[in-house]
Design a protein around this motif. Structure first.
Motif, PDB file in Angstrom:
ATOM      1  N   ILE A  71       0.836  -1.199   0.000  1.00 34.06           N
ATOM      2  CA  ILE A  71       0.000   0.000   0.000  1.00 34.06           C
ATOM      3  C   ILE A  71       0.868   1.245   0.000  1.00 34.06           C
ATOM      4  O   ILE A  71       0.590   2.230  -0.693  1.00 34.06           O
ATOM      5  CB  ILE A  71      -0.933  -0.007   1.230  1.00 34.06           C
ATOM      6  CG1 ILE A  71      -1.737  -1.313   1.291  1.00 34.06           C
ATOM      7  CG2 ILE A  71      -1.871   1.187   1.215  1.00 34.06           C
ATOM      8  CD1 ILE A  71      -2.591  -1.567   0.082  1.00 34.06           C
ATOM      9  N   ARG A  72       1.964   1.216   0.777  1.00 36.69           N
ATOM     10  CA  ARG A  72       2.833   2.390   0.853  1.00 36.69           C
ATOM     11  C   ARG A  72       3.487   2.698  -0.483  1.00 36.69           C
ATOM     12  O   ARG A  72       3.614   3.870  -0.873  1.00 36.69           O
ATOM     13  CB  ARG A  72       3.906   2.135   1.916  1.00 36.69           C
ATOM     14  CG  ARG A  72       4.822   3.334   2.176  1.00 36.69           C
ATOM     15  CD  ARG A  72       6.091   2.914   2.869  1.00 36.69           C
ATOM     16  NE  ARG A  72       6.905   2.037   2.002  1.00 36.69           N
ATOM     17  CZ  ARG A  72       8.079   1.547   2.364  1.00 36.69           C
ATOM     18  NH1 ARG A  72       8.570   1.798   3.568  1.00 36.69           N
ATOM     19  NH2 ARG A  72       8.761   0.765   1.533  1.00 36.69           N
ATOM     20  N   ASP A  73       3.924   1.654  -1.196  1.00 33.79           N
ATOM     21  CA  ASP A  73       4.625   1.858  -2.458  1.00 33.79           C
ATOM     22  C   ASP A  73       3.678   2.010  -3.636  1.00 33.79           C
ATOM     23  O   ASP A  73       4.137   2.125  -4.783  1.00 33.79           O
ATOM     24  CB  ASP A  73       5.562   0.671  -2.713  1.00 33.79           C
ATOM     25  CG  ASP A  73       6.630   0.568  -1.628  1.00 33.79           C
ATOM     26  OD1 ASP A  73       6.915   1.596  -0.974  1.00 33.79           O
ATOM     27  OD2 ASP A  73       7.165  -0.537  -1.424  1.00 33.79           O
ATOM     28  N   GLY A  74       2.375   2.020  -3.399  1.00 35.91           N
ATOM     29  CA  GLY A  74       1.423   2.200  -4.485  1.00 35.91           C
ATOM     30  C   GLY A  74       1.274   0.984  -5.382  1.00 35.91           C
ATOM     31  O   GLY A  74       0.846   1.130  -6.526  1.00 35.91           O
ATOM     32  N   LEU A  75       1.602  -0.223  -4.894  1.00 34.09           N
ATOM     33  CA  LEU A  75       1.457  -1.438  -5.685  1.00 34.09           C
ATOM     34  C   LEU A  75       0.121  -2.132  -5.435  1.00 34.09           C
ATOM     35  O   LEU A  75      -0.206  -3.109  -6.123  1.00 34.09           O
ATOM     36  CB  LEU A  75       2.600  -2.407  -5.368  1.00 34.09           C
ATOM     37  CG  LEU A  75       4.007  -1.866  -5.666  1.00 34.09           C
ATOM     38  CD1 LEU A  75       5.050  -2.868  -5.214  1.00 34.09           C
ATOM     39  CD2 LEU A  75       4.149  -1.569  -7.158  1.00 34.09           C
ATOM     40  N   ALA A  76      -0.629  -1.659  -4.444  1.00 35.71           N
ATOM     41  CA  ALA A  76      -1.937  -2.233  -4.160  1.00 35.71           C
ATOM     42  C   ALA A  76      -2.786  -1.166  -3.493  1.00 35.71           C
ATOM     43  O   ALA A  76      -2.272  -0.153  -2.981  1.00 35.71           O
ATOM     44  CB  ALA A  76      -1.828  -3.466  -3.262  1.00 35.71           C
TER      45      ALA A  76
END
Length: 310
Positions: free
Chosen positions: A242-247
């Motif tokens: 979630i933090r890295d914008g992958l989900a």
């Protein structure tokens, strides 16, 4: 019948006497409260005489009514009395003190004032000595301490000059270096976390490709029915996605969280159009058990990682 009627007549007369006594006390209330007479005591004695003939409840009730009234008056009368009956009189104390010191007013002459009488010499010369000897009995004093070699005068301690130490600031080259062993452990732990995050992302993308129209429940995705600890680890690793914008995590129609993968292109567009938000989620052991039972989870969606072979 004659005996019963005579008994009733006696009781009626007794009740009448009680009522007259109560009325008399109420009418002469101020007299009862006065400390100069014993009117209240006389009324109590009369009530005691009447109480000897009491044998029924009606007469006993009148006696109780009188007792309450007399108790109230007795309390008010007692509050008017002075508890401190002994009052200190300075003049009387001075007269007793002068008499003890040997004052003889008959030998004072015909002086008009007290000062002239005292100056005339009728107070003995040892009057104050006599008073002091008597007062000494009531004052206990410790004997005076005398030094054999004179008084001891201690000099104050010499104050030493205070030396302020300047703390030396460590330069950039003098900073403590982290041990190499800790650096290696930190790097290995970071690499293991990155690998686990990539592995979980692969599971998420695989489930989403199989049926893109069916949302993936976040709770079912991270929950391991066989291990509470692995469930917490899965939630920890998913937070990096979630933090890295992958989900992304959303809420469905039932207000339950669902998770979807984001591909690089979609992730970049999402970062540009919407501010990324993060939240901390917690799960207790009881909540983990309830989730397993409610969702009927029998197998984990994220299989445990196999330990690496040495």
């Amino acid at each position: 019948m004659d005996e019963a009627s005579g008994d009733e007549t006696t009781r009626r007369l007794l009740r009448q006497q009680y009522r007259e006594l109560i009325a008399d006390v109420q009418q002469n209330r101020e007299m009862m409260l006065s400390t100069r007479n014993d009117k209240l005591t006389e009324s109590l004695e009369e009530a005691n005489k009447l109480f000897v003939a009491v044998s029924r409840a009606r007469e006993a009730a009148l006696d109780a009514q009188f007792l309450v009234l007399a108790s109230t008056l007795g309390k008010e009368k007692a509050s008017q009395l002075q508890s401190d009956m002994t009052v200190f009189d300075p003049s009387a104390f001075a007269e007793d003190l002068l008499s003890f010191m040997g004052l003889n007013r008959l030998d004072g002459g015909e002086s008009d004032s007290d000062n002239e009488q005292l100056a005339s010499g009728y107070l003995p010369s040892n009057a104050w000595h006599t008073l002091g000897e008597e007062a000494k009995k009531y004052f206990r004093r410790a004997p005076t301490f005398h030094f054999m070699l004179g008084a001891f005068t201690a000099d104050p301690p010499v104050q030493r000059p205070r030396i302020e130490r300047q703390q030396k600031k460590a330069g950039p080259d003098e900073r403590r270096a982290m041990p190499k062993q800790l650096e290696k452990m930190e790097e290995s732990h970071q690499e293991a976390t990155e690998k686990e995050v990539e592995r979980i992302l692969g599971y998420l993308q695989s489930f989403f490709r199989q049926d893109p129209g069916v949302p993936i429940s976040f709770l079912e995705f991270v929950t391991d029915p066989d291990s509470f600890a692995r469930t917490i680890e899965n939630m920890f690793h998913v937070s990096f996605l979630i933090r890295d914008g992958l989900a992304t995590i959303k809420l469905d129609d039932d207000r339950l969280p669902i998770i979807e993968p984001l591909y690089p292109e979609e992730g970049e567009n999402n970062q540009d159009t919407q501010a990324r938000k993060q939240a901390v989620m917690s799960m207790s052991f009881q909540e983990w058990q309830n989730i397993v039972q409610t969702f009927e989870i029998s197998q984990p969606m994220i299989m445990p990682a196999t330990p690496a072979k040495k």
